[in-house]
Design a protein around this motif. Structure first.
Motif, PDB file in Angstrom:
ATOM      1  N   ARG A 183     -16.935  22.280   6.244  1.00  0.00           N
ATOM      2  CA  ARG A 183     -16.524  23.440   7.027  1.00  0.00           C
ATOM      3  C   ARG A 183     -17.694  24.368   7.297  1.00  0.00           C
ATOM      4  NH1 ARG A 183     -14.934  28.082   4.831  1.00  0.00           N
ATOM      5  NH2 ARG A 183     -14.241  27.058   2.904  1.00  0.00           N
ATOM      6  N   LEU A 184     -18.582  24.537   6.318  1.00  0.00           N
ATOM      7  CA  LEU A 184     -19.695  25.478   6.470  1.00  0.00           C
ATOM      8  C   LEU A 184     -20.779  24.960   7.408  1.00  0.00           C
ATOM      9  CD1 LEU A 184     -20.047  26.785   2.798  1.00  0.00           C
ATOM     10  CD2 LEU A 184     -19.045  27.964   4.754  1.00  0.00           C
ATOM     11  N   VAL A 185     -20.899  23.640   7.556  1.00  0.00           N
ATOM     12  CA  VAL A 185     -21.932  23.108   8.457  1.00  0.00           C
ATOM     13  C   VAL A 185     -21.361  22.756   9.830  1.00  0.00           C
ATOM     14  CG1 VAL A 185     -23.288  22.223   6.519  1.00  0.00           C
ATOM     15  CG2 VAL A 185     -21.699  20.681   7.710  1.00  0.00           C
ATOM     16  N   LYS A 186     -20.037  22.891   9.992  1.00  0.00           N
ATOM     17  CA  LYS A 186     -19.438  22.617  11.293  1.00  0.00           C
ATOM     18  C   LYS A 186     -20.028  23.573  12.327  1.00  0.00           C
ATOM     19  CE  LYS A 186     -14.949  22.304  13.605  1.00  0.00           C
ATOM     20  NZ  LYS A 186     -13.481  22.502  13.477  1.00  0.00           N
ATOM     21  N   GLY A 187     -20.482  23.036  13.418  1.00  0.00           N
ATOM     22  CA  GLY A 187     -21.194  23.824  14.423  1.00  0.00           C
ATOM     23  C   GLY A 187     -22.656  23.452  14.439  1.00  0.00           C
ATOM     24  N   VAL A 188     -23.207  23.205  13.241  1.00  0.00           N
ATOM     25  CA  VAL A 188     -24.546  22.610  13.166  1.00  0.00           C
ATOM     26  C   VAL A 188     -24.425  21.121  13.471  1.00  0.00           C
ATOM     27  CG1 VAL A 188     -26.525  22.141  11.649  1.00  0.00           C
ATOM     28  CG2 VAL A 188     -25.300  24.308  11.466  1.00  0.00           C
ATOM     29  N   VAL A 189     -23.380  20.517  12.920  1.00  0.00           N
ATOM     30  CA  VAL A 189     -23.031  19.126  13.200  1.00  0.00           C
ATOM     31  C   VAL A 189     -21.541  19.051  13.485  1.00  0.00           C
ATOM     32  CG1 VAL A 189     -24.863  18.103  11.788  1.00  0.00           C
ATOM     33  CG2 VAL A 189     -22.651  18.665  10.734  1.00  0.00           C
ATOM     34  N   GLY A 190     -21.112  17.952  14.059  1.00  0.00           N
ATOM     35  CA  GLY A 190     -19.696  17.697  14.183  1.00  0.00           C
ATOM     36  C   GLY A 190     -19.160  17.130  12.875  1.00  0.00           C
ATOM     37  N   ILE A 191     -17.885  17.351  12.602  1.00  0.00           N
ATOM     38  CA  ILE A 191     -17.246  16.776  11.424  1.00  0.00           C
ATOM     39  C   ILE A 191     -15.935  16.139  11.851  1.00  0.00           C
ATOM     40  CG2 ILE A 191     -18.291  18.508   9.905  1.00  0.00           C
ATOM     41  CD1 ILE A 191     -15.467  19.763   9.626  1.00  0.00           C
ATOM     42  N   ASP A 192     -15.406  15.263  10.984  1.00  0.00           N
ATOM     43  CA  ASP A 192     -14.103  14.690  11.279  1.00  0.00           C
ATOM     44  C   ASP A 192     -12.996  15.668  10.894  1.00  0.00           C
ATOM     45  OD1 ASP A 192     -14.832  14.343   8.616  1.00  0.00           O
ATOM     46  OD2 ASP A 192     -13.923  12.387   8.401  1.00  0.00           O
ATOM     47  N   ALA A 193     -12.985  16.113   9.646  1.00  0.00           N
ATOM     48  CA  ALA A 193     -11.960  17.039   9.165  1.00  0.00           C
ATOM     49  C   ALA A 193     -12.362  17.534   7.784  1.00  0.00           C
ATOM     50  CB  ALA A 193     -10.591  16.353   9.095  1.00  0.00           C
ATOM     51  N   GLU A 194     -11.684  18.585   7.324  1.00  0.00           N
ATOM     52  CA  GLU A 194     -11.882  19.067   5.948  1.00  0.00           C
ATOM     53  C   GLU A 194     -10.800  18.433   5.079  1.00  0.00           C
ATOM     54  OE1 GLU A 194     -12.071  23.382   5.742  1.00  0.00           O
ATOM     55  OE2 GLU A 194     -12.526  23.413   7.890  1.00  0.00           O
ATOM     56  N   ALA A 195     -11.031  17.220   4.658  1.00  0.00           N
ATOM     57  CA  ALA A 195      -9.987  16.495   3.930  1.00  0.00           C
ATOM     58  C   ALA A 195      -9.780  17.071   2.532  1.00  0.00           C
ATOM     59  CB  ALA A 195     -10.350  15.013   3.835  1.00  0.00           C
ATOM     60  N   GLY A 196      -8.507  17.222   2.159  1.00  0.00           N
ATOM     61  CA  GLY A 196      -8.159  17.671   0.812  1.00  0.00           C
ATOM     62  C   GLY A 196      -7.581  16.530   0.011  1.00  0.00           C
ATOM     63  N   PRO A 197      -6.904  16.823  -1.100  1.00  0.00           N
ATOM     64  CA  PRO A 197      -6.291  15.765  -1.904  1.00  0.00           C
ATOM     65  C   PRO A 197      -5.305  14.946  -1.083  1.00  0.00           C
ATOM     66  CG  PRO A 197      -6.279  17.844  -3.106  1.00  0.00           C
ATOM     67  CD  PRO A 197      -6.700  18.169  -1.702  1.00  0.00           C
ATOM     68  N   THR A 198      -5.209  13.664  -1.398  1.00  0.00           N
ATOM     69  CA  THR A 198      -4.335  12.783  -0.636  1.00  0.00           C
ATOM     70  C   THR A 198      -2.872  13.161  -0.821  1.00  0.00           C
ATOM     71  OG1 THR A 198      -3.874  10.451  -0.146  1.00  0.00           O
ATOM     72  CG2 THR A 198      -4.052  11.057  -2.463  1.00  0.00           C
ATOM     73  N   GLU A 199      -2.025  12.717   0.115  1.00  0.00           N
ATOM     74  CA  GLU A 199      -0.611  13.066   0.059  1.00  0.00           C
ATOM     75  C   GLU A 199       0.212  11.989   0.766  1.00  0.00           C
ATOM     76  OE1 GLU A 199      -1.173  16.800   1.987  1.00  0.00           O
ATOM     77  OE2 GLU A 199      -0.812  15.985   3.989  1.00  0.00           O
ATOM     78  N   ILE A 200       1.432  11.831   0.294  1.00  0.00           N
ATOM     79  CA  ILE A 200       2.396  10.938   0.921  1.00  0.00           C
ATOM     80  C   ILE A 200       3.730  11.663   1.014  1.00  0.00           C
ATOM     81  CG2 ILE A 200       2.984   9.886  -1.320  1.00  0.00           C
ATOM     82  CD1 ILE A 200       3.709   7.331   0.148  1.00  0.00           C
ATOM     83  N   ALA A 201       4.390  11.513   2.148  1.00  0.00           N
ATOM     84  CA  ALA A 201       5.785  11.935   2.284  1.00  0.00           C
ATOM     85  C   ALA A 201       6.578  10.699   2.667  1.00  0.00           C
ATOM     86  CB  ALA A 201       5.934  13.021   3.340  1.00  0.00           C
ATOM     87  N   ILE A 202       7.767  10.583   2.116  1.00  0.00           N
ATOM     88  CA  ILE A 202       8.659   9.460   2.429  1.00  0.00           C
ATOM     89  C   ILE A 202       9.977  10.041   2.929  1.00  0.00           C
ATOM     90  CG2 ILE A 202       9.860   7.437   1.558  1.00  0.00           C
ATOM     91  CD1 ILE A 202       7.723   7.176  -0.589  1.00  0.00           C
ATOM     92  N   LEU A 203      10.327   9.715   4.166  1.00  0.00           N
ATOM     93  CA  LEU A 203      11.616  10.102   4.725  1.00  0.00           C
ATOM     94  C   LEU A 203      12.565   8.925   4.504  1.00  0.00           C
ATOM     95  CD1 LEU A 203      13.459  11.982   6.350  1.00  0.00           C
ATOM     96  CD2 LEU A 203      12.509  10.975   8.443  1.00  0.00           C
ATOM     97  N   ALA A 204      13.581   9.127   3.688  1.00  0.00           N
ATOM     98  CA  ALA A 204      14.466   8.034   3.294  1.00  0.00           C
ATOM     99  C   ALA A 204      15.921   8.473   3.361  1.00  0.00           C
ATOM    100  CB  ALA A 204      14.123   7.569   1.879  1.00  0.00           C
ATOM    101  N   ASP A 205      16.783   7.519   3.689  1.00  0.00           N
ATOM    102  CA  ASP A 205      18.220   7.767   3.628  1.00  0.00           C
ATOM    103  C   ASP A 205      18.835   6.896   2.541  1.00  0.00           C
ATOM    104  OD1 ASP A 205      18.380   5.208   4.692  1.00  0.00           O
ATOM    105  OD2 ASP A 205      18.927   5.878   6.716  1.00  0.00           O
ATOM    106  N   GLY A 206      20.151   6.853   2.499  1.00  0.00           N
ATOM    107  CA  GLY A 206      20.818   6.128   1.430  1.00  0.00           C
ATOM    108  C   GLY A 206      20.589   4.635   1.451  1.00  0.00           C
ATOM    109  N   SER A 207      20.049   4.094   2.553  1.00  0.00           N
ATOM    110  CA  SER A 207      19.793   2.658   2.631  1.00  0.00           C
ATOM    111  C   SER A 207      18.470   2.259   1.989  1.00  0.00           C
ATOM    112  CB  SER A 207      19.800   2.202   4.096  1.00  0.00           C
ATOM    113  OG  SER A 207      18.672   2.727   4.787  1.00  0.00           O
ATOM    114  N   ALA A 208      17.648   3.227   1.610  1.00  0.00           N
ATOM    115  CA  ALA A 208      16.319   2.927   1.072  1.00  0.00           C
ATOM    116  C   ALA A 208      16.416   2.297  -0.314  1.00  0.00           C
ATOM    117  CB  ALA A 208      15.481   4.196   1.008  1.00  0.00           C
TER     118      ALA A 208
END
Length: 459
Positions: free
Chosen positions: A247-272
């Motif tokens: 984040r601090l060097v963005k503008g001097v160079v391009g970056i992809d993103a400021e990635a944080g800790p990984t995460e998963i969400a699962i959208l599930a219904d009663g059939s899961a």
């Protein structure tokens, strides 16, 4: 909003009950499980200091930081070519085959993403073209820490290659147990992809070295240390220090993103299938105690069955302590909703890095999602597939940033240049409009620059 206690037979995994509530997007974003922001000011202050030190003292600073953070002595961070080759020679055959398959699938997807030039002709003699060109040089960061990530080498290098980038440098933390070099599997993956410019640099200092470069200089009484050339774009995941540095060097160079800790969400219904849901929640929790594992469902009975499966599977998993801490954290839990419609709204508010759909007619549900880094459809498309061999990229936006950003892809390494080519008659056709708009904006010289082209020649 109510919070239910976890069952006594399962790991702590809180419940956020949104049933019977009508919540808009801001309220949903506030309700979903998230890490509370830590002391970002102190982290930023420390990272600013590292960046300044690396810019000011070059290799001397890198050497001191390697000793401080990694416990290794380092004169120059460049990994020798023979060490990269030796790592490939020593690579387990099954791991090599897996990496080669991952590379092939990722390459096919990345090459298909390369956009073509587009030209339009607004009038006779007039053309406007969008022309894509690769950046000149990129710096790719591959983290160390709790796990080894040769797959991240693949995910960073392959789209850069597909984009046509000619100069690629890779950095990964030095390891005391590997003679001060990055993990050998990281080096082997680099060798498979033809990357020979590899540096044993970790953390914010790697980002600083890439962004600003390190001039040829003196360290330990020698003045023959080769420079590290600055890059145009820095990509790759990392911890909070790496993300802050990007984040601090963005503008001097391009970056992809400021990635944080990984995460998963699962959208599930009663059939899961609860055992699949539980296994996939654990798969992301094993990354990091701060990883987020979230189940969104309109089926309370499924949530309880998932808790039961967690109790069984967590006890069996290798990194149990890490998983238990992640599942018990404020960033994880079950979100109960009234129906599938409400579940989709919660998922769009959460904007997960990884979103799995385990519902009836999962493809149709997936098509309705508007915010996610990557969507995994049905029982046989787990996040683990995307991490390694789907062909998709696993460097994805986290912490809700998927609402406005995309995962790493070929266009990360491309620039769109607009080319304007008008003839005299084509310019004459719009000259009055340019004059009118220039005067309306009180920028008359803009209009003059067009009018002078049609004024009588003055000698």
């Amino acid at each position: 909003m109510t919070f239910g206690a976890p069952s006594t037979s399962s790991p702590a995994f809180r419940t956020i009950d949104l049933r019977g509530q009508s919540l808009g997007l801001p309220e949903l974003r506030a309700a979903v499980p998230r890490l509370t922001a830590g002391d970002g000011a102190s982290v930023e202050e420390g990272v600013r200091g590292i960046i300044s030190d690396v810019r000011g003292r070059g290799f001397a600073a890198l050497g001191e930081l390697a000793a401080k953070f990694d416990g290794v002595e380092q004169r120059h961070p460049r990994v020798p070519a023979d060490a990269i080759e030796a790592a490939l020679v020593g690579l387990d055959g099954s791991v090599r085959a897996a990496l080669e398959e991952s590379i092939a699938r990722a390459r096919a997807f990345a090459e298909a993403q390369v956009p073509g030039d587009v030209t339009v002709h607004p009038a006779e003699g007039a053309s406007v073209t969008q022309h894509w060109v690769p950046v000149g040089r990129v710096g790719l960061y591959v983290p160390g820490g709790l796990a080894v990530y040769p797959s991240s080498v693949v995910m960073n290098v392959v789209p850069a290659h597909a984009a046509g980038v000619r100069s690629i440098a890779l950095a990964s933390p030095p390891q005391k147990d590997n003679g001060g070099l990055p993990h050998p599997t990281i080096l082997a993956a680099a060798a498979l992809l033809g990357i020979d410019e590899v540096y044993a640099i970790g953390g914010a200092q790697a980002i600083a070295a890439f962004a600003y470069g390190i001039p040829q200089g003196t360290h330990d009484g020698a003045d023959d240390l080769p420079a590290i050339a600055p890059v145009d774009v820095v990509t790759g995941p990392g911890n909070i220090f790496v993300a802050t540095a990007k984040r601090l060097v963005k503008g001097v160079v391009g970056i992809d993103a400021e990635a944080g800790p990984t995460e998963i969400a699962i959208l599930a219904d009663g059939s899961a299938r609860p055992e699949l849901v539980a296994a996939d929640l654990i798969s992301q929790a094993e990354h990091d105690p701060r990883a987020g594992s979230v189940l969104v469902t309109d089926a309370p009975e499924l949530a309880e069955r998932v808790r039961g499966q967690l109790a069984v599977l967590v006890a069996q998993t290798k990194h149990r302590d890490r998983v238990v801490e992640a599942l018990a954290g404020e960033q994880s839990g079950v979100v109960l909703v009234d129906d599938l419609e409400a579940g989709i709204a919660v998922c769009d508010a959460y904007a997960a890095e990884h979103l799995e759909i385990m519902t009836a007619d999962a493809p149709a549900v997936a098509a309705r999602i508007r915010s996610a880094g990557a969507i995994f459809v049905g029982d046989y498309s787990p996040v683990s597939l995307g991490d390694y061999c789907a062909g998709s990229n696993h460097v994805l936006p986290t912490s809700g940033t998927a609402a406005f950003s995309s995962g790493l892809n070929v266009t990360t390494f491309l620039r769109a240049i607009q080319i304007v080519d008008y003839s005299e008659s084509a310019l004459a056709g719009v000259a009055p409009h340019i004059r009118s708009l220039a005067d309306a904006e009180d920028l008359p010289a803009h209009g003059d620059a067009v009018d002078v082209r049609f004024a009588p020649l003055i000698r």
